[in-house]
Design an enzyme around this catalytic site. Structure first.
Site, PDB file in Angstrom:
ATOM      1  N   HIS A  20      81.205 -21.420 -22.430  1.00 52.39           N
ATOM      2  CA  HIS A  20      81.988 -22.212 -21.489  1.00 52.39           C
ATOM      3  C   HIS A  20      81.752 -21.730 -20.063  1.00 52.39           C
ATOM      4  O   HIS A  20      81.852 -20.543 -19.787  1.00 52.39           O
ATOM      5  CB  HIS A  20      83.467 -22.128 -21.859  1.00 52.39           C
ATOM      6  N   ASP A  28      63.353 -30.481  -9.886  1.00 52.02           N
ATOM      7  CA  ASP A  28      62.089 -31.140  -9.599  1.00 52.02           C
ATOM      8  C   ASP A  28      60.964 -30.108  -9.604  1.00 52.02           C
ATOM      9  O   ASP A  28      61.195 -28.911  -9.809  1.00 52.02           O
ATOM     10  CB  ASP A  28      62.171 -31.920  -8.280  1.00 52.02           C
ATOM     11  N   HIS A 106      71.543 -27.445   0.175  1.00 54.03           N
ATOM     12  CA  HIS A 106      70.360 -27.113  -0.624  1.00 54.03           C
ATOM     13  C   HIS A 106      70.109 -25.606  -0.618  1.00 54.03           C
ATOM     14  O   HIS A 106      69.726 -25.039  -1.654  1.00 54.03           O
ATOM     15  CB  HIS A 106      69.142 -27.875  -0.093  1.00 54.03           C
ATOM     16  N   TYR A 128      65.031 -33.363  -3.552  1.00 53.87           N
ATOM     17  CA  TYR A 128      66.376 -32.954  -3.980  1.00 53.87           C
ATOM     18  C   TYR A 128      66.755 -33.460  -5.376  1.00 53.87           C
ATOM     19  O   TYR A 128      67.926 -33.693  -5.660  1.00 53.87           O
ATOM     20  CB  TYR A 128      67.426 -33.358  -2.938  1.00 53.87           C
ATOM     21  N   ALA A 129      65.769 -33.615  -6.237  1.00 51.67           N
ATOM     22  CA  ALA A 129      66.012 -34.044  -7.619  1.00 51.67           C
ATOM     23  C   ALA A 129      66.343 -32.812  -8.455  1.00 51.67           C
ATOM     24  O   ALA A 129      65.527 -32.329  -9.242  1.00 51.67           O
ATOM     25  CB  ALA A 129      64.801 -34.785  -8.167  1.00 51.67           C
ATOM     26  N   ASN A 130      67.534 -32.298  -8.240  1.00 45.09           N
ATOM     27  CA  ASN A 130      67.983 -31.063  -8.879  1.00 45.09           C
ATOM     28  C   ASN A 130      69.457 -31.187  -9.227  1.00 45.09           C
ATOM     29  O   ASN A 130      70.225 -31.773  -8.478  1.00 45.09           O
ATOM     30  CB  ASN A 130      67.817 -29.870  -7.926  1.00 45.09           C
TER      31      ASN A 130
END
Length: 139
Positions: A20, A28, A106, A128-130
């Protein structure tokens, strides 16, 4: 042969060990990954597999209670941002819980990856594909 959705042994293993609030990153192809954090490199070539393909498979097997994104995705990659939010909405309906979504810079996002159980690198080549996925419980 494993019957579950995740065939990759490293991804399956890390998900099964999550407790948990432990975190798992899907990123990316360009996100720097700290040397101290486990790297699961799925990237084959530009765009393969896509960020959303990896997120989709991971979230089929992982109980998610929260997600952290870089604020910059809103302006720099609005289409992917909307796609990810839609996916998380559908996921919370499927799981029967609320997924808390939060944003950070970021630079701070990159620092947070060091505390993750692993970083799964996709072949995504859009900015920013994270996402940092925080593990929930199934009970």
């Amino acid at each position: 042969m494993k019957k579950g959705t995740v065939l990759n042994s490293e991804i399956s293993s890390v998900i099964s060990r999550l407790g948990h609030t432990d975190t798992l990153v899907v990123c990316d192809a360009g996100l720097p990954i700290p040397n101290s954090t486990a790297r699961i490199d799925m990237a084959l070539t530009q765009g393969v597999p896509s960020f959303m393909q990896v997120v989709d498979v991971v979230t089929r097997e992982m109980q998610v209670e929260a997600a952290i994104l870089a604020t910059e995705i809103k302006q720099q990659n609005p289409q992917l941002h909307e796609t990810l939010l839609t996916h998380l909405e559908q996921l919370q309906q499927h799981q029967g819980n609320t997924i808390k979504i939060s944003y950070t810079t970021h630079e701070q996002f990159k620092k947070l990856t060091a505390d993750s159980q692993a970083v799964i690198r996709s072949g995504e080549c859009s900015p920013y594909a994270n996402v940092i996925l925080c593990a929930g419980v199934t009970f």
